[in-house]
Design a protein around this motif. Structure first.
Motif, PDB file in Angstrom:
ATOM      1  N   GLU A  31       0.837  -1.206   0.000  1.00 50.49           N
ATOM      2  CA  GLU A  31       0.000   0.000   0.000  1.00 50.49           C
ATOM      3  C   GLU A  31       0.870   1.254   0.000  1.00 50.49           C
ATOM      4  OE1 GLU A  31      -3.276   2.233   2.910  1.00 50.49           O
ATOM      5  OE2 GLU A  31      -2.333   0.350   3.529  1.00 50.49           O
ATOM      6  N   VAL A  32       1.925   1.265   0.817  1.00 48.54           N
ATOM      7  CA  VAL A  32       2.812   2.431   0.895  1.00 48.54           C
ATOM      8  C   VAL A  32       3.581   2.622  -0.409  1.00 48.54           C
ATOM      9  CG1 VAL A  32       4.846   3.391   2.024  1.00 48.54           C
ATOM     10  CG2 VAL A  32       3.062   2.306   3.400  1.00 48.54           C
ATOM     11  N   LEU A  33       4.112   1.523  -0.949  1.00 45.98           N
ATOM     12  CA  LEU A  33       4.937   1.632  -2.145  1.00 45.98           C
ATOM     13  C   LEU A  33       4.128   1.979  -3.392  1.00 45.98           C
ATOM     14  CD1 LEU A  33       7.574  -1.223  -1.724  1.00 45.98           C
ATOM     15  CD2 LEU A  33       7.569   1.123  -0.859  1.00 45.98           C
ATOM     16  N   ALA A  34       2.825   1.815  -3.332  1.00 43.07           N
ATOM     17  CA  ALA A  34       1.977   2.211  -4.465  1.00 43.07           C
ATOM     18  C   ALA A  34       1.975   3.719  -4.636  1.00 43.07           C
ATOM     19  CB  ALA A  34       0.555   1.694  -4.261  1.00 43.07           C
ATOM     20  N   ASN A  35       2.185   4.438  -3.536  1.00 46.24           N
ATOM     21  CA  ASN A  35       2.246   5.903  -3.586  1.00 46.24           C
ATOM     22  C   ASN A  35       3.081   6.384  -2.406  1.00 46.24           C
ATOM     23  OD1 ASN A  35       1.802   8.593  -4.206  1.00 46.24           O
ATOM     24  ND2 ASN A  35      -0.205   8.656  -3.205  1.00 46.24           N
ATOM     25  N   GLY A  37       5.105   8.918  -1.646  1.00 49.58           N
ATOM     26  CA  GLY A  37       5.256  10.276  -1.143  1.00 49.58           C
ATOM     27  C   GLY A  37       6.707  10.529  -0.780  1.00 49.58           C
ATOM     28  N   PHE A  38       6.942  11.359   0.250  1.00 48.17           N
ATOM     29  CA  PHE A  38       8.319  11.605   0.688  1.00 48.17           C
ATOM     30  C   PHE A  38       8.352  11.919   2.177  1.00 48.17           C
ATOM     31  CE2 PHE A  38      12.037  14.212   1.591  1.00 48.17           C
ATOM     32  CZ  PHE A  38      13.040  13.426   1.042  1.00 48.17           C
ATOM     33  N   GLY A  39       9.087  11.098   2.914  1.00 51.43           N
ATOM     34  CA  GLY A  39       9.380  11.397   4.305  1.00 51.43           C
ATOM     35  C   GLY A  39       8.215  11.328   5.268  1.00 51.43           C
ATOM     36  N   THR A  40       7.200  10.535   4.951  1.00 51.35           N
ATOM     37  CA  THR A  40       6.045  10.451   5.850  1.00 51.35           C
ATOM     38  C   THR A  40       5.844   9.066   6.448  1.00 51.35           C
ATOM     39  OG1 THR A  40       4.590  10.016   3.959  1.00 51.35           O
ATOM     40  CG2 THR A  40       4.815  12.313   4.652  1.00 51.35           C
ATOM     41  N   VAL A  41       6.348   8.036   5.778  1.00 47.81           N
ATOM     42  CA  VAL A  41       6.251   6.659   6.274  1.00 47.81           C
ATOM     43  C   VAL A  41       7.666   6.102   6.377  1.00 47.81           C
ATOM     44  CG1 VAL A  41       5.337   4.348   5.864  1.00 47.81           C
ATOM     45  CG2 VAL A  41       3.986   6.355   5.200  1.00 47.81           C
ATOM     46  N   PHE A  42       7.945   5.404   7.473  1.00 54.29           N
ATOM     47  CA  PHE A  42       9.306   4.938   7.718  1.00 54.29           C
ATOM     48  C   PHE A  42       9.351   3.415   7.834  1.00 54.29           C
ATOM     49  CE2 PHE A  42       8.966   9.284   8.995  1.00 54.29           C
ATOM     50  CZ  PHE A  42      10.092   9.858   8.429  1.00 54.29           C
ATOM     51  N   THR A  43      10.503   2.859   7.557  1.00 56.08           N
ATOM     52  CA  THR A  43      10.665   1.412   7.550  1.00 56.08           C
ATOM     53  C   THR A  43      10.631   0.855   8.972  1.00 56.08           C
ATOM     54  OG1 THR A  43      13.091   1.474   7.638  1.00 56.08           O
ATOM     55  CG2 THR A  43      12.055   1.608   5.458  1.00 56.08           C
ATOM     56  N   ASP A  44      10.764  -0.449   9.104  1.00 55.22           N
ATOM     57  CA  ASP A  44      10.554  -1.120  10.386  1.00 55.22           C
ATOM     58  C   ASP A  44      11.694  -0.949  11.382  1.00 55.22           C
ATOM     59  OD1 ASP A  44       8.024  -2.365   9.706  1.00 55.22           O
ATOM     60  OD2 ASP A  44       9.178  -3.654   8.356  1.00 55.22           O
ATOM     61  N   HIS A  45      12.875  -0.593  10.893  1.00 53.86           N
ATOM     62  CA  HIS A  45      14.051  -0.593  11.767  1.00 53.86           C
ATOM     63  C   HIS A  45      14.856   0.701  11.629  1.00 53.86           C
ATOM     64  CE1 HIS A  45      13.035  -4.855  11.138  1.00 53.86           C
ATOM     65  NE2 HIS A  45      13.488  -5.032  12.375  1.00 53.86           N
ATOM     66  N   MET A  46      15.818   0.874  12.523  1.00 55.15           N
ATOM     67  CA  MET A  46      16.761   1.981  12.443  1.00 55.15           C
ATOM     68  C   MET A  46      18.094   1.530  13.023  1.00 55.15           C
ATOM     69  SD  MET A  46      15.223   4.513  15.401  1.00 55.15           S
ATOM     70  CE  MET A  46      15.194   4.056  17.138  1.00 55.15           C
ATOM     71  N   VAL A  47      19.138   2.228  12.625  1.00 56.26           N
ATOM     72  CA  VAL A  47      20.488   1.950  13.124  1.00 56.26           C
ATOM     73  C   VAL A  47      20.804   2.945  14.230  1.00 56.26           C
ATOM     74  CG1 VAL A  47      22.947   2.150  12.539  1.00 56.26           C
ATOM     75  CG2 VAL A  47      21.392   0.874  11.046  1.00 56.26           C
ATOM     76  N   ASP A  48      21.507   2.494  15.250  1.00 57.71           N
ATOM     77  CA  ASP A  48      21.864   3.330  16.401  1.00 57.71           C
ATOM     78  C   ASP A  48      23.296   2.985  16.797  1.00 57.71           C
ATOM     79  OD1 ASP A  48      22.153   4.649  18.812  1.00 57.71           O
ATOM     80  OD2 ASP A  48      20.535   3.592  19.833  1.00 57.71           O
ATOM     81  N   ILE A  49      24.180   3.979  16.792  1.00 60.26           N
ATOM     82  CA  ILE A  49      25.558   3.802  17.247  1.00 60.26           C
ATOM     83  C   ILE A  49      25.867   4.916  18.248  1.00 60.26           C
ATOM     84  CG2 ILE A  49      27.986   3.495  16.606  1.00 60.26           C
ATOM     85  CD1 ILE A  49      27.118   2.961  13.754  1.00 60.26           C
ATOM     86  N   ILE A 175      17.687   6.308   9.669  1.00 62.50           N
ATOM     87  CA  ILE A 175      16.309   5.902   9.421  1.00 62.50           C
ATOM     88  C   ILE A 175      16.083   5.918   7.922  1.00 62.50           C
ATOM     89  CG2 ILE A 175      15.447   6.678  11.663  1.00 62.50           C
ATOM     90  CD1 ILE A 175      14.441   9.217  10.315  1.00 62.50           C
ATOM     91  N   ALA A 176      14.986   5.322   7.471  1.00 59.37           N
ATOM     92  CA  ALA A 176      14.738   5.219   6.032  1.00 59.37           C
ATOM     93  C   ALA A 176      13.265   5.398   5.728  1.00 59.37           C
ATOM     94  CB  ALA A 176      15.227   3.868   5.497  1.00 59.37           C
ATOM     95  N   SER A 177      12.991   5.969   4.550  1.00 57.12           N
ATOM     96  CA  SER A 177      11.617   6.226   4.137  1.00 57.12           C
ATOM     97  C   SER A 177      11.490   6.028   2.634  1.00 57.12           C
ATOM     98  CB  SER A 177      11.230   7.668   4.500  1.00 57.12           C
ATOM     99  OG  SER A 177       9.946   7.989   4.015  1.00 57.12           O
ATOM    100  N   PRO A 178      10.524   5.221   2.165  1.00 58.33           N
ATOM    101  CA  PRO A 178      10.316   5.081   0.717  1.00 58.33           C
ATOM    102  C   PRO A 178       9.974   6.441   0.104  1.00 58.33           C
ATOM    103  CG  PRO A 178       9.060   3.431   1.937  1.00 58.33           C
ATOM    104  CD  PRO A 178       9.560   4.419   2.939  1.00 58.33           C
ATOM    105  N   ALA A 179      10.559   6.698  -1.056  1.00 59.30           N
ATOM    106  CA  ALA A 179      10.359   7.985  -1.722  1.00 59.30           C
ATOM    107  C   ALA A 179       9.806   7.764  -3.120  1.00 59.30           C
ATOM    108  CB  ALA A 179      11.673   8.758  -1.798  1.00 59.30           C
TER     109      ALA A 179
END
Length: 365
Positions: A31-35, A37-49, A175-179
């Motif tokens: 559903e997200v990848l069908a449209n 957008g930019f910077g509104t939906v984020f993936t399941d994980h993040m990196v932390d150092i 962090i990551a977000s489909p664009a």
């Protein structure tokens, strides 16, 4: 403050991975990848150092995406000691995932860190942090036209301390977000508002660093641009030389084959810009990085010496400038073919549709 030499040999990081037990379902991702957008939906994980004066870079981990706990006295909340980057991951036809010139983003993050008195993250750690996140969240990388996974590495001072000095504890995240495609229906020329009241940065300031304060200071003039019917704002320095847009570099094409882009100690070094300039040089154009005044811009367009003006950056890649607007004037800008031709060549390389002659691509998954 003790920092790690980002160019020295470094010990590889071993990431601890905690998977998100509430990860998005395949249906939700579709559903997200069908449209996207930019910077509104984020993936399941993040990196932390983490980083500290005594421990250096340590405790690298991939963890579920979620809120970050901060002490109310964290230095970043009071003194703005923060930097970030923007880089994309691209799905190729063979289903592999690549990123573009991450070593340059790593170097720019290191330069920003030096200016903001933050520790320099070694290039190897930077690239590995991207690889770790993409490998676990690969299913979020879209495959549609002009779509990508936007990666946002950022670093900030987290030490709880109200004294005015460089923080001794720092956090680095990715962090990551489909664009989706920046332009729907094709690339469109934009109208640019000339800000003569506000400045983006000054000599000796933080203009060359990618830090949040630079963008915060651009928001009011950007709102002014919108009120004037424009899409973006262009800034001048104290000498009335052209700097850059709120978040993009500016490039001028001259009729004699020269390509000129502003250069100063208060302009962010654009990786997209430098890549486009390299491709232009490959075609035989002469590239100049130098001071260019607003008067030279306007007079060059009026005389026909400047035959094309465009902006460039990670998000939009290339945007033709169709009008320059200021107090008392609204001047059409010449539209040529070079900007869109360079855009096509660069995106073809990024998506694996054209030979990567310069070795810019790095596979992440």
């Amino acid at each position: 403050m003790t920092t790690i030499d980002a160019q020295a040999t470094v010990t590889p990081l071993e990431f601890a991975v905690t998977k998100n037990l509430n990860a998005a379902t395949p249906a939700r991702i579709a559903e997200v990848l069908a449209n996207p957008g930019f910077g509104t939906v984020f993936t399941d994980h993040m990196v932390d150092i983490c980083w500290s004066v005594n421990g250096g870079w340590h405790r690298p981990r991939v963890q579920p995406y979620g809120p970050i706990a901060l002490d109310p006295a964290a230095s970043v909340l009071h003194y703005g000691q923060e930097i970030f980057e923007g880089i994309k991951a691209y799905r190729h036809a063979d289903d592999s995932v690549h990123t573009f010139r991450p070593d340059r983003n790593a170097a720019r993050l290191q330069a920003s860190a030096r200016r903001l008195a933050l520790p320099e993250l070694p290039t190897e750690y930077f690239i590995e942090s991207l690889r770790q996140l993409v490998s676990i969240d690969e299913r979020w990388v879209p495959s549609g036209d002009d779509q990508s996974l936007y990666l946002r590495p950022f670093m900030f001072a987290k030490e709880a301390f109200l004294g005015v000095r460089a923080a001794q504890k720092v956090a680095y995240y990715v962090i990551a977000s489909p664009a989706g495609a920046y332009f729907t229906g094709g690339v469109k020329p934009v109208r640019i508002w000339l800000s003569e009241e506000y400045a983006r940065a000054g000599e000796g300031g933080t203009g060359k660093a990618k830090t949040g304060g630079n963008y915060a200071s651009s928001l009011l003039p950007q709102a002014e641009a919108y009120a004037k019917g424009c899409d973006q704002v262009v800034f001048l320095n104290e000498h009335r030389d052209v700097e850059e847009l709120g978040g993009m570099n500016v490039v001028f094409v001259f009729k004699d084959g020269r390509i000129v882009t502003p250069e100063s100690d208060s302009i962010l070094e654009g990786i997209t810009r430098d890549s486009l300039l390299q491709l232009a040089e490959d075609r035989g154009y002469t590239v100049e990085k130098r001071v260019i005044s607003i008067d030279e811009w306007r007079q060059g367009v009026a005389s026909g010496d400047i035959v094309e003006v465009f902006a460039c950056g990670t998000a939009a890649v290339v945007t033709p400038i169709g009008a320059l607007v200021g107090e008392g004037f609204d001047e059409a800008q010449p539209l040529g073919e070079l900007a869109l031709s360079l855009r096509e060549e660069l995106t073809d390389i990024q998506y694996g549709r054209r030979e990567d002659r310069h070795g810019w691509l790095v596979q992440l998954a």
